[in-house]
Every structure is written in C-alpha cells, then in structure tokens.
Design a protein around this motif. Structure first.
Motif, short mmCIF file in Angstrom:
data_model
loop_
_atom_site.label_atom_id
_atom_site.label_comp_id
_atom_site.label_asym_id
_atom_site.label_seq_id
_atom_site.Cartn_x
_atom_site.Cartn_y
_atom_site.Cartn_z
N LEU A 58 -6.43 32.76 46.65
CA LEU A 58 -5.29 31.85 46.75
C LEU A 58 -5.15 30.99 45.50
N ALA A 59 -6.26 30.41 45.06
CA ALA A 59 -6.22 29.56 43.87
C ALA A 59 -5.80 30.35 42.65
N SER A 60 -6.32 31.57 42.52
CA SER A 60 -5.97 32.41 41.39
C SER A 60 -4.49 32.76 41.38
N ALA A 61 -3.95 33.06 42.57
CA ALA A 61 -2.54 33.40 42.67
C ALA A 61 -1.65 32.23 42.27
N LEU A 62 -2.03 31.03 42.68
CA LEU A 62 -1.20 29.86 42.41
C LEU A 62 -1.25 29.42 40.95
N ILE A 63 -2.41 29.59 40.31
CA ILE A 63 -2.58 29.07 38.95
C ILE A 63 -2.23 30.09 37.88
N ALA A 64 -2.16 31.38 38.24
CA ALA A 64 -1.95 32.44 37.25
C ALA A 64 -0.72 32.23 36.37
N PRO A 65 0.44 31.83 36.91
CA PRO A 65 1.60 31.62 36.03
C PRO A 65 1.36 30.55 34.96
N PHE A 66 0.60 29.52 35.30
CA PHE A 66 0.29 28.47 34.33
C PHE A 66 -0.53 29.03 33.17
N TRP A 67 -1.58 29.81 33.50
CA TRP A 67 -2.37 30.41 32.43
C TRP A 67 -1.56 31.41 31.63
N GLY A 68 -0.62 32.10 32.29
CA GLY A 68 0.23 33.03 31.58
C GLY A 68 1.11 32.35 30.55
N SER A 69 1.62 31.16 30.90
CA SER A 69 2.46 30.43 29.94
C SER A 69 1.63 29.97 28.75
#
Length: 409
Positions: A58-69
């Motif tokens: 869950l945490a990985s799914a929510l934070i992934a777009p931030f790391w992608g940016s």
C-alpha cells in the motif's frame, strides 16, 4: 545518440533487480512464524501477518508517483541509489526489532522508500536503442520473476539453518549489493533533466489524458491481479485434489512457481517477437492465451495436469509485462517515463495488495474452480478491449516513437 553502455546497464540492473526481488521475498516463508516466535504475537496472528505484508504494498503504491516525478527531474540513477541504500538499512533494522508495532512501522517505511525496480526498468527502457527496447525489457522482466521464485526458497533455507533474524541480515546484504551496483555499475548519459518537479496530481491527470498509457496502466494492474488472486487459494485447491497435507506446501509452491519459471524462459523471447510484429500484438496474444489457460484449469482435477496448465498459462503471461513496459516507452515522452513507470508500479502494487484479499473472500463464497473461470474471463475481456482500441493504441504509439526519433536526430 544512445550511449555505448546500454548492455552493461542491462546486465548490472538485471542483477540489481534480481537481488532486490529476492530480498523482499526471502521473508515470505517465515514472516508469520517470526511474528509469533520473535515478537510474541499469539492473538490474531493471521491479521498481523496480513498487515505486515499488505502495508508495504500500500505504501509503495501511494508513494510511487512522487518518486517517479523526482526521477524525471533528477534522473533514474539517483532514485536507484536512494532506494537501494535506504532499503538495505531498513532490512538491517528488521533483524533487531522486537516489537510488532515497530516491525509494522519498518515495513511501512520499506514501502515508502521503495522504487528500485521501476527506476531500473525506466533506465533500461529509456537508455536502450529503440530496436533493442523490447528485448531489454523482456530480459528485465525475468529478473523480478526469478527473484520471486528463488527468494522464498533461499529464505526458508537461511531461516531454518541460521535463524529468522539472520535471514533479514541476508536481505540487507542483497539490497546493499544492488545499491552498490547502481552506484558504480550504471550510467545514465541520455537523461534530459526537467526544469521543475511536477506534482503527483498533475502527473495522474497527464497519465489519464494519455489514453493509451491509461489503458496500459489498467492492464498492468489487471494482469498482476490475475496472478495474485490465486495466492491464498492454491494450497487449498491442491489439498482438494487429494495431495496429502504433509506435501501440500511443497506441491503448492511448485505449482505457484510454475508461472514464474515459464516467465523466465519466455519473456526474452516475447521481447524479440514484439520487436518484429509489434508489442500490441504480443500483448493481445498474451492476454488471450492467459485467459484461455485460466479457464482450462476449471476442467482439471489432478495435480500434474493442473501444474502443466499453470506452466502453459505462464508461457503466455510472460508476454504481458514486457509488452506493457515496451508500449509504455512507446506512448510516453522521454521526460515523463520515470513517472509513467512509477504509476505502473502503483497499479501493480495495489493489485498485489487487493488480489489475495479478494481471492480469499471469493474462495469462501464459491468453489475455487469457478475463480479460474472468472479470472480467465476477465483477461479475455481485457484482450477484447485491446483489440477494440487497437487502432488508437497503435496510432499513439507510432506518433510517440516518430517524435522521439526526430528529436533524437
């Protein structure tokens, strides 16, 4: 012009992704036992185990777009280094934790600081020559599958002979090697830095506006869901086939790993085929074959036939992830690809979290055999949608590719 280090990057990042995937799956065989014997959890052990597993996804799914940016602003290699060293420290901490609440908190941070695998895929996808992209992404797909197969086996051996806590130390060492490989063994010469870091909300809007990409994100989640929905059911289904209880864990492990073994064998080949006939066609073939393979499992009532069909399903499923990754490269601009692969990770991580839960609920409501039919039907509907929207996907793919080629020239 593509740099001359793409093959070196491919080899090194394959090893890095393999080790990262192994490090996570090492704890799968003994996590409930670890919570019980090392943390003193006696009541609601199943709930604690589910939370400890699911909170990372869950945490990985929510934070992934931030790391992608951040990857699109500062580069994919810095994200590899950031994630690799952070995860190595967190696995090290797991070896010394004695409180279950603290342990769940550490697992939460493992999800929040993840991102090695999507950054590695994005770096390979954007740093390989255009005619080698499908092959390279097919090779990368085998790394995660191989790590997921080998990890639980190694975890069981290490925890049995050296203890559960030492198994976490082993995971820390694996991820540390991945981080060192990313630091000293990779180059990112072709990266074009964006002026400002985008906001996650804007990235999601841009992805949804790119209809082919939006469709590929749905397919990424759906294909992952189709595998993981059976995770809590395979052992029970194997028992229903008459396998003795003492052999059920080993037998179900073999059957579940059959999909991964097939993926290791076929994913590079599908990548080469996609480079010749187009990845949309490969994706269509994979979805149809996977759907039919699932439905056929409804009719099998013996263990060996079931295992053979699972392997056959895996041969077709092996085409899906490399095709989705290659098409993601094709339908996105270079400056958005880090975010695109991070959104892909969000879709797959959410599927990995939700699928076992839904599978368990469905298994309590209906015979498990019918879940194979539902699963296969879902994949065939996805294939039908891809076929119906094929022209749109092809057009966007070719436009994106042509734009990249002209800009590179």
């Amino acid at each position: 012009m593509y740099h001359l280090y793409w093959k070196r990057n491919l080899v090194n990042l394959w090893i890095g992704v393999l080790f990262c995937s192994m490090a996570y799956s090492v704890s799968i065989p003994f996590l409930p036992i670890f919570l019980n014997t090392e943390m003193g959890v006696n009541d609601h052990l199943e709930l604690w185990s589910g939370i400890a597993f699911g909170i990372t996804f869950l945490a990985s799914a929510l934070i992934a777009p931030f790391w992608g940016s951040l990857a699109d602003k500062y580069g994919r290699k810095p994200m590899l280094i950031r994630s690799g060293f952070s995860l190595a420290v967190l696995y090290l901490v797991c070896a010394f934790v004695t409180d279950p609440y603290v342990f769940v908190g550490v697992r939460l941070f493992q999800g929040l600081l993840s991102g090695f695998i999507p950054a590695a895929i994005a770096l390979v996808g954007t740093g390989s020559p255009e005619d080698k992209t499908g092959y390279a992404l097919g090779i990368m797909a085998t790394a995660g599958a191989t790590g997921s197969i080998i990890g639980p086996l190694i975890g069981g051996v290490v925890s049995h002979y050296y203890g559960n806590r030492n198994a976490f130390l082993f995971s820390a060492a694996l991820v540390l090697v991945s981080a060192l490989i990313a630091t000293f063994g990779t180059r990112e010469d072709s990266f074009k830095k964006t002026d400002t870091r985008s906001h996650v909300r804007d990235d999601i809007k841009e992805a949804m506006a790119n209809r082919p990409l939006y469709f590929l994100l749905i397919l990424a989640g759906l294909s992952t869901f189709s595998v993981m929905i059976l995770e809590p059911l395979i052992t029970v289904y194997v028992l229903e086939m008459g396998v003795v209880r003492s052999q059920a864990s080993l037998s179900s492990g073999i059957v579940f790993s059959a999909v991964g073994i097939a993926a290791v064998l076929m994913a590079p080949r599908w990548g080469r085929i996609g480079g010749r006939i187009g990845f949309a066609q490969v994706l269509l073939i994979g979805l149809i074959g996977s759907g039919i393979g699932n439905i056929l499992q409804f009719f099998v009532t013996n263990f060996f036939g079931f295992g053979a069909l699972r392997f056959g399903y895996g041969l077709f499923y092996a085409s899906v992830i490399p095709a989705i990754n290659a098409m993601t490269v094709e339908v996105t601009k270079p400056e958005f690809r880090g975010r695109a692969f991070s959104l892909n990770q969000s879709a797959t991580q959410l599927a990995m979290m939700a699928a076992p839960l839904i599978g368990g609920l469905l298994g309590s409501w209906m015979p498990i055999r019918w879940i194979f039919v539902l699963n296969g039907g879902m994949l065939l509907v996805a294939a039908l949608l891809l076929w119906a929207k094929g022209k749109e996907v092809f057009t966007a793919s070719h436009k994106a590719t042509d734009t990249d080629v002209h800009s590179a020239g």
